[in-house]
Design a protein around this motif. Structure first.
Motif: not given
Length: 199
Positions: A16-37
């Motif tokens: 649950g903590i890991t999922v919360a961290a992922v959601l926070v990072l996405l909310a911070m506009d961090r790229p989900p994966i490398c922008e190389c695609g």
């Protein structure tokens, strides 16, 4: 030191903590994966656009060592000091480690810390982590925690030293050097790192 084996509840809380961290990072506009695609299992350069974007890299040993250190912290708190009662180690050892790692992953991807990395460490090209890399780093930390749970302390310490030495030799960086340079930059270390031909 094998007394922090997590129970089922601890594992679910940690996820649950890991999922919360992922959601926070996405909310911070961090790229989900490398922008190389694309996604790589291993990326071996520390100063290009793929650094800290994939599943593992030369900083993976640092995160494994985090897990070993957090295991020692949990053992000291919950076993040696007896904080929280007899079952606290089983309930809170792993969640505490995951929380600390997740908090670092979020802090590490703030503009303040990214700029600090770029200005004083060997990561002069650092632009933050992808969310995939941050989640993988939490996983690598949990692997280090598991190693510390399963192995004799002398083997855990030996593996941590080997990880630091190998990263230091190959890319002139690692957990110890990162901490030193982030907190108390030393010109001689910066010059030695800048002279590296790796990256």
């Amino acid at each position: 030191m094998g007394k922090l084996a997590p129970g089922r509840t601890a594992i679910f809380v940690s996820l649950g903590i890991t999922v919360a961290a992922v959601l926070v990072l996405l909310a911070m506009d961090r790229p989900p994966i490398c922008e190389c695609g694309y996604v790589k299992l291993w990326h071996g350069l520390i100063n290009d656009a793929g650094n800290s974007q994939h599943i593992s890299d030369w900083y993976t040993p640092s995160h494994i060592i985090h897990g070993m250190i957090f295991y020692a912290l949990g053992w000291w708190l919950f076993v040696r000091r007896g904080l929280g009662g007899a079952d606290a180690a089983k309930r809170w050892g792993l969640p505490l480690a995951v929380f600390l790692e997740a908090a670092w992953e979020v802090a590490e991807n703030t503009p303040l810390v990214i700029d600090r990395f770029r200005s004083v460490t060997a990561n002069f090209g650092y632009s933050g982590d992808s969310v995939l890399n941050s989640a993988a780093d939490i996983g690598w930390m949990a692997f280090g925690f598991w190693l510390a749970l399963r192995l004799p302390m002398k083997w855990t310490v030996a593996l941590a030293i080997i990880g630091e030495v190998v990263a230091g030799v190959v890319v002139r960086d690692g957990l110890t050097l990162n901490v030193i340079m982030l907190l108390f930059p030393i010109d001689a270390i910066a010059e030695w790192q800048a002279a590296s031909t790796h990256g």
